[in-house]
Design an enzyme around this catalytic site. Sequence first.
Site, PDB file in Angstrom:
ATOM      1  N   GLU A   1       0.817  -1.216   0.000  1.00 52.40           N
ATOM      2  CA  GLU A   1       0.000   0.000   0.000  1.00 52.40           C
ATOM      3  C   GLU A   1       0.854   1.272   0.000  1.00 52.40           C
ATOM      4  OE1 GLU A   1      -4.020  -1.763   2.150  1.00 52.40           O
ATOM      5  OE2 GLU A   1      -2.372  -1.071   3.404  1.00 52.40           O
TER       6      GLU A   1
ATOM      7  N   ILE B   1     -11.744 -10.829   7.470  1.00 47.31           N
ATOM      8  CA  ILE B   1     -13.053 -11.446   7.245  1.00 47.31           C
ATOM      9  C   ILE B   1     -12.995 -12.325   5.995  1.00 47.31           C
ATOM     10  CG2 ILE B   1     -15.508 -10.996   6.854  1.00 47.31           C
ATOM     11  CD1 ILE B   1     -14.492 -10.085   9.637  1.00 47.31           C
TER      12      ILE B   1
ATOM     13  N   MET C   1      -9.271  -3.257   8.477  1.00 46.67           N
ATOM     14  CA  MET C   1      -8.737  -3.443   9.822  1.00 46.67           C
ATOM     15  C   MET C   1      -8.131  -2.168  10.427  1.00 46.67           C
ATOM     16  SD  MET C   1      -7.169  -7.268   9.091  1.00 46.67           S
ATOM     17  CE  MET C   1      -6.761  -7.659  10.783  1.00 46.67           C
ATOM     18  N   GLU C   2      -8.290  -1.034   9.745  1.00 48.99           N
ATOM     19  CA  GLU C   2      -7.631   0.190  10.225  1.00 48.99           C
ATOM     20  C   GLU C   2      -8.503   1.441  10.225  1.00 48.99           C
ATOM     21  OE1 GLU C   2      -6.253  -1.538   7.513  1.00 48.99           O
ATOM     22  OE2 GLU C   2      -4.865  -2.773   8.677  1.00 48.99           O
TER      23      GLU C   2
ATOM     24  N   ASP D   1     -11.256  -8.095  -2.328  1.00 45.85           N
ATOM     25  CA  ASP D   1     -11.884  -9.401  -2.109  1.00 45.85           C
ATOM     26  C   ASP D   1     -13.304  -9.144  -1.650  1.00 45.85           C
ATOM     27  OD1 ASP D   1     -11.952  -9.656   1.062  1.00 45.85           O
ATOM     28  OD2 ASP D   1     -10.069  -8.690   0.510  1.00 45.85           O
TER      29      ASP D   1
ATOM     30  N   GLY E   1     -12.293  -5.607   2.050  1.00 46.33           N
ATOM     31  CA  GLY E   1     -13.274  -6.572   1.574  1.00 46.33           C
ATOM     32  C   GLY E   1     -14.586  -5.863   1.235  1.00 46.33           C
TER      33      GLY E   1
HETATM   34  N1  SAH Z   1      -1.750 -12.440   6.480  1.00 43.67           N
HETATM   35  C1  SAH Z   1      -2.062 -11.302   5.692  1.00 43.67           C
HETATM   36  C2  SAH Z   1      -2.985 -10.431   6.505  1.00 43.67           C
HETATM   37  C3  SAH Z   1      -3.628  -9.401   5.725  1.00 43.67           C
HETATM   38  S1  SAH Z   1      -4.720  -8.479   6.716  1.00 43.67           S
HETATM   39  C4  SAH Z   1      -0.771 -10.556   5.386  1.00 43.67           C
HETATM   40  O1  SAH Z   1       0.123 -10.561   6.237  1.00 43.67           O
HETATM   41  O2  SAH Z   1      -0.657  -9.971   4.311  1.00 43.67           O
HETATM   42  C5  SAH Z   1      -5.629  -7.671   5.461  1.00 43.67           C
HETATM   43  C6  SAH Z   1      -5.266  -6.219   5.214  1.00 43.67           C
HETATM   44  O3  SAH Z   1      -6.047  -5.760   4.116  1.00 43.67           O
HETATM   45  C7  SAH Z   1      -5.621  -5.290   6.360  1.00 43.67           C
HETATM   46  O4  SAH Z   1      -4.752  -4.206   6.370  1.00 43.67           O
HETATM   47  C8  SAH Z   1      -7.068  -4.886   6.045  1.00 43.67           C
HETATM   48  O5  SAH Z   1      -7.303  -3.519   6.316  1.00 43.67           O
HETATM   49  C9  SAH Z   1      -7.258  -5.155   4.555  1.00 43.67           C
HETATM   50  N2  SAH Z   1      -8.318  -6.112   4.171  1.00 43.67           N
HETATM   51  C10 SAH Z   1      -8.520  -6.523   2.891  1.00 43.67           C
HETATM   52  N3  SAH Z   1      -9.518  -7.417   2.831  1.00 43.67           N
HETATM   53  C11 SAH Z   1      -9.973  -7.611   4.103  1.00 43.67           C
HETATM   54  C12 SAH Z   1     -10.967  -8.463   4.674  1.00 43.67           C
HETATM   55  N4  SAH Z   1     -11.685  -9.297   3.922  1.00 43.67           N
HETATM   56  N5  SAH Z   1     -11.164  -8.404   6.007  1.00 43.67           N
HETATM   57  C13 SAH Z   1     -10.429  -7.561   6.774  1.00 43.67           C
HETATM   58  N6  SAH Z   1      -9.454  -6.763   6.290  1.00 43.67           N
HETATM   59  C14 SAH Z   1      -9.218  -6.768   4.956  1.00 43.67           C
END
Ligand code: SAH
Length: 227
Positions: free
Chosen positions: A7, A149, A169-170, A193, A71
């Site tokens: 990002e 999620i 998540m932020e 997604d 998402g």
């Molecule tokens: N294990 C993965 C975790 C990704 S967390 C890694 O280390 O790359 C997902 C990130 O993308 C977070 O910053 C969140 O803000 C965003 N995000 C994208 N799709 C999401 C979803 N379906 N649920 C929650 N956060 C999501």
Amino acid sequence: MGAMEDEVRLIRADLDEVEELDGSCELLRGRLDGTAVVLAQCGIGKVNTALAASAMVQAGATSIVFTGVAGAVAAGLKIGDVVVGNRFIQHDADDTAFGHPIGVVPGEPPFWEPDPDLFATVFDAVRTLDEPRGHRVVAGTIVSGDQFIAQAEKVAWLRATFEASAVEMEGAALAQAAHHLGVPFAVVRILSDSGDGDAAVDFPAFLNDAAHRGRDLAHVLARVLRV
Ligand code: SAH
């Protein structure tokens, strides 16, 4: 601000006069097309976001724009579309035992809204960039929590409970932190997604595309937000 390497990496590559600052996360000061900026890769989740917001303000940021992925939650939105947040809720906050609605942090408002002027500027910039490329750009509720999620039932719950457009998540943590810090903020989320059983496959496949679109947006904002 972004959470993950993908990002921020292309924005970082375009910065001039870069100065690395100490902080809880990667924090840089520099210039983007001549505009003074602070760039933070805050890391994933709500606590990291709040720490980074505070560090950015200490480093001189006078407003904060988050660009990243999320998402899709609202019906009709698909991968590649964009949600610009006009309402933020922490979907994992639960003080219902004391009569608060789900999603309310005790002592905090039921939801947060972005600064109207910054929202309008950012929304226009995203529409100008992404609508000609065939992506939908909508204003909507962004819900945030310390959960990736990846379950259709959970998405349906987020939609029914919060009328959410996107989940990540932020964003709502930035909203809360920016509110306390007294700085305008806005959040742009390109949908990577659908938060369902395919999310863990769709999400990484989309990150490179999101990186390029985030960089394009940063350049437009550097022009229109120049101080
Ligand atoms: N294990 C993965 C975790 C990704 S967390 C890694 O280390 O790359 C997902 C990130 O993308 C977070 O910053 C969140 O803000 C965003 N995000 C994208 N799709 C999401 C979803 N379906 N649920 C929650 N956060 C999501």
